[in-house]
Design a protein around this motif. Structure first.
Motif, PDB file in Angstrom:
ATOM      1  N   ARG A  11       0.853  -1.187   0.000  1.00 35.77           N
ATOM      2  CA  ARG A  11       0.000   0.000   0.000  1.00 35.77           C
ATOM      3  C   ARG A  11       0.887   1.235   0.000  1.00 35.77           C
ATOM      4  O   ARG A  11       1.233   1.768   1.048  1.00 35.77           O
ATOM      5  CB  ARG A  11      -0.896  -0.018   1.219  1.00 35.77           C
ATOM      6  CG  ARG A  11      -1.871  -1.196   1.204  1.00 35.77           C
ATOM      7  CD  ARG A  11      -2.733  -1.182   2.402  1.00 35.77           C
ATOM      8  NE  ARG A  11      -3.519   0.069   2.373  1.00 35.77           N
ATOM      9  CZ  ARG A  11      -4.431   0.376   3.264  1.00 35.77           C
ATOM     10  NH1 ARG A  11      -4.691  -0.422   4.259  1.00 35.77           N
ATOM     11  NH2 ARG A  11      -5.090   1.507   3.169  1.00 35.77           N
ATOM     12  N   ALA A  12       1.263   1.648  -1.183  1.00 38.40           N
ATOM     13  CA  ALA A  12       2.150   2.794  -1.328  1.00 38.40           C
ATOM     14  C   ALA A  12       1.945   3.414  -2.705  1.00 38.40           C
ATOM     15  O   ALA A  12       1.395   2.778  -3.604  1.00 38.40           O
ATOM     16  CB  ALA A  12       3.607   2.368  -1.165  1.00 38.40           C
ATOM     17  N   THR A  13       2.390   4.618  -2.837  1.00 34.97           N
ATOM     18  CA  THR A  13       2.393   5.287  -4.131  1.00 34.97           C
ATOM     19  C   THR A  13       3.798   5.184  -4.696  1.00 34.97           C
ATOM     20  O   THR A  13       4.771   5.486  -4.013  1.00 34.97           O
ATOM     21  CB  THR A  13       2.005   6.776  -3.980  1.00 34.97           C
ATOM     22  OG1 THR A  13       0.701   6.844  -3.411  1.00 34.97           O
ATOM     23  CG2 THR A  13       2.029   7.487  -5.314  1.00 34.97           C
ATOM     24  N   PHE A  14       3.904   4.744  -5.926  1.00 37.58           N
ATOM     25  CA  PHE A  14       5.200   4.580  -6.570  1.00 37.58           C
ATOM     26  C   PHE A  14       5.416   5.701  -7.572  1.00 37.58           C
ATOM     27  O   PHE A  14       4.517   6.045  -8.344  1.00 37.58           O
ATOM     28  CB  PHE A  14       5.271   3.230  -7.304  1.00 37.58           C
ATOM     29  CG  PHE A  14       5.364   2.069  -6.373  1.00 37.58           C
ATOM     30  CD1 PHE A  14       6.580   1.469  -6.113  1.00 37.58           C
ATOM     31  CD2 PHE A  14       4.231   1.571  -5.742  1.00 37.58           C
ATOM     32  CE1 PHE A  14       6.674   0.398  -5.237  1.00 37.58           C
ATOM     33  CE2 PHE A  14       4.312   0.505  -4.871  1.00 37.58           C
ATOM     34  CZ  PHE A  14       5.538  -0.082  -4.623  1.00 37.58           C
ATOM     35  N   LEU A  15       6.600   6.267  -7.543  1.00 41.82           N
ATOM     36  CA  LEU A  15       6.999   7.283  -8.507  1.00 41.82           C
ATOM     37  C   LEU A  15       8.182   6.737  -9.284  1.00 41.82           C
ATOM     38  O   LEU A  15       9.170   6.308  -8.700  1.00 41.82           O
ATOM     39  CB  LEU A  15       7.415   8.577  -7.801  1.00 41.82           C
ATOM     40  CG  LEU A  15       6.358   9.271  -6.970  1.00 41.82           C
ATOM     41  CD1 LEU A  15       6.981  10.438  -6.211  1.00 41.82           C
ATOM     42  CD2 LEU A  15       5.231   9.762  -7.842  1.00 41.82           C
ATOM     43  N   TYR A  16       8.058   6.748 -10.587  1.00 40.15           N
ATOM     44  CA  TYR A  16       9.143   6.308 -11.450  1.00 40.15           C
ATOM     45  C   TYR A  16       9.661   7.542 -12.163  1.00 40.15           C
ATOM     46  O   TYR A  16       8.892   8.270 -12.787  1.00 40.15           O
ATOM     47  CB  TYR A  16       8.652   5.289 -12.479  1.00 40.15           C
ATOM     48  CG  TYR A  16       7.909   4.130 -11.859  1.00 40.15           C
ATOM     49  CD1 TYR A  16       8.598   3.080 -11.267  1.00 40.15           C
ATOM     50  CD2 TYR A  16       6.514   4.100 -11.854  1.00 40.15           C
ATOM     51  CE1 TYR A  16       7.917   2.023 -10.685  1.00 40.15           C
ATOM     52  CE2 TYR A  16       5.830   3.040 -11.283  1.00 40.15           C
ATOM     53  CZ  TYR A  16       6.529   2.010 -10.701  1.00 40.15           C
ATOM     54  OH  TYR A  16       5.857   0.976 -10.136  1.00 40.15           O
ATOM     55  N   ALA A  17      10.930   7.791 -12.083  1.00 42.22           N
ATOM     56  CA  ALA A  17      11.511   8.975 -12.704  1.00 42.22           C
ATOM     57  C   ALA A  17      12.639   8.560 -13.634  1.00 42.22           C
ATOM     58  O   ALA A  17      13.363   7.607 -13.369  1.00 42.22           O
ATOM     59  CB  ALA A  17      12.043   9.923 -11.632  1.00 42.22           C
ATOM     60  N   GLY A  18      12.748   9.282 -14.709  1.00 37.43           N
ATOM     61  CA  GLY A  18      13.825   8.996 -15.639  1.00 37.43           C
ATOM     62  C   GLY A  18      13.629   9.741 -16.934  1.00 37.43           C
ATOM     63  O   GLY A  18      12.682  10.517 -17.093  1.00 37.43           O
ATOM     64  N   ILE A  19      14.506   9.470 -17.857  1.00 39.47           N
ATOM     65  CA  ILE A  19      14.454  10.102 -19.170  1.00 39.47           C
ATOM     66  C   ILE A  19      13.852   9.099 -20.146  1.00 39.47           C
ATOM     67  O   ILE A  19      14.275   7.950 -20.206  1.00 39.47           O
ATOM     68  CB  ILE A  19      15.866  10.523 -19.617  1.00 39.47           C
ATOM     69  CG1 ILE A  19      16.434  11.543 -18.626  1.00 39.47           C
ATOM     70  CG2 ILE A  19      15.854  11.081 -21.028  1.00 39.47           C
ATOM     71  CD1 ILE A  19      17.882  11.863 -18.829  1.00 39.47           C
ATOM     72  N   ASP A  20      12.844   9.539 -20.874  1.00 34.72           N
ATOM     73  CA  ASP A  20      12.159   8.697 -21.864  1.00 34.72           C
ATOM     74  C   ASP A  20      11.705   7.369 -21.260  1.00 34.72           C
ATOM     75  O   ASP A  20      11.904   6.307 -21.849  1.00 34.72           O
ATOM     76  CB  ASP A  20      13.060   8.448 -23.082  1.00 34.72           C
ATOM     77  CG  ASP A  20      13.325   9.706 -23.869  1.00 34.72           C
ATOM     78  OD1 ASP A  20      12.431  10.577 -23.908  1.00 34.72           O
ATOM     79  OD2 ASP A  20      14.410   9.819 -24.455  1.00 34.72           O
ATOM     80  N   VAL A  21      11.080   7.416 -20.083  1.00 34.43           N
ATOM     81  CA  VAL A  21      10.671   6.184 -19.403  1.00 34.43           C
ATOM     82  C   VAL A  21       9.691   5.360 -20.225  1.00 34.43           C
ATOM     83  O   VAL A  21       9.637   4.149 -20.085  1.00 34.43           O
ATOM     84  CB  VAL A  21      10.084   6.452 -17.995  1.00 34.43           C
ATOM     85  CG1 VAL A  21      11.137   6.961 -17.055  1.00 34.43           C
ATOM     86  CG2 VAL A  21       8.893   7.364 -18.051  1.00 34.43           C
ATOM     87  N   THR A  22       8.938   6.000 -21.102  1.00 36.55           N
ATOM     88  CA  THR A  22       7.972   5.249 -21.909  1.00 36.55           C
ATOM     89  C   THR A  22       8.654   4.352 -22.933  1.00 36.55           C
ATOM     90  O   THR A  22       8.028   3.429 -23.457  1.00 36.55           O
ATOM     91  CB  THR A  22       6.987   6.195 -22.620  1.00 36.55           C
ATOM     92  OG1 THR A  22       7.730   7.139 -23.401  1.00 36.55           O
ATOM     93  CG2 THR A  22       6.117   6.928 -21.605  1.00 36.55           C
TER      94      THR A  22
END
Length: 146
Positions: free
Chosen positions: A9-20
Motif C-alpha cells: 500500500r504505497a504510491t510509486f513514482l518512477y523517474a527517468g528520461i524517456d521512461v515510456t
C-alpha cells in the motif's frame, strides 16, 4: 514492479528520461504497469507561474544557503530574470552556476557573487547554446533583428 505495486500500500513514482521507451513500460508486464500509471512530463522551472515566482523562490533559497563572508543577501533573487535566461530555467544548471560562482569567489578571496562573476562561468552545453546561441541559429538571428 507490477507485482510489488499490487502487494504494497504505497504510491510509486518512477523517474527517468524517456521512461515510456524503457523496459519499465514496454512488453506485456510493462504495458500492464503503464495502464496503471500517469505520466507527468516535467520541464524547466518557470520564472513565473500565476502569481508565484518559483524560480525566484529557488534562487532565494540558494542565496540563503550561501556562506560567503562578503555576499550581499538577496543578490540571487534580484538576478532571477538573468539567472532564468542563463540556465533555461533548469535547476541543475542553476545549481552548477551558483556552486561554481561560490567556488570562484572563495578562491579569489572576494567571497561575493555578482553578475560579472556569474557571466564568466561556462555552463553545460544546453544552457550555453540557449543563452549564447551560435551565429547561425534562429535564436541569434531573431535577437539580431530586434
Amino acid at each position: 514492479m507490477k507485482d510489488l505495486t499490487e502487494r504494497i500500500r504505497a504510491t510509486f513514482l518512477y523517474a527517468g528520461i524517456d521512461v515510456t521507451d524503457t523496459p519499465l513500460f514496454t512488453g506485456v508486464r510493462g504495458q500492464q504497469l503503464a495502464a496503471r500509471a500517469s505520466l507527468i512530463d516535467t520541464g524547466a522551472l518557470p520564472l513565473r507561474h500565476g502569481t508565484r515566482e518559483p524560480f525566484r523562490e529557488l534562487a532565494a533559497a540558494m542565496d540563503n544557503a550561501l556562506d560567503l563572508d562578503q555576499h550581499r543577501p538577496g543578490t540571487l533573487p534580484r538576478l532571477a530574470g538573468y539567472l532564468h535566461a542563463r540556465t533555461g530555467g533548469r535547476i541543475g544548471s542553476l545549481s552548477r552556476l551558483v556552486r561554481q560562482a561560490a567556488i570562484t569567489t572563495i578562491l579569489d578571496g572576494t567571497q561575493r557573487i555578482t553578475r560579472a562573476v556569474l557571466e564568466d562561468i561556462d555552463l553545460d552545453y544546453l544552457a550555453e547554446e540557449q543563452y549564447r546561441p551560435s551565429p547561425h541559429s534562429p535564436a541569434r538571428k531573431a535577437t539580431a533583428r530586434q
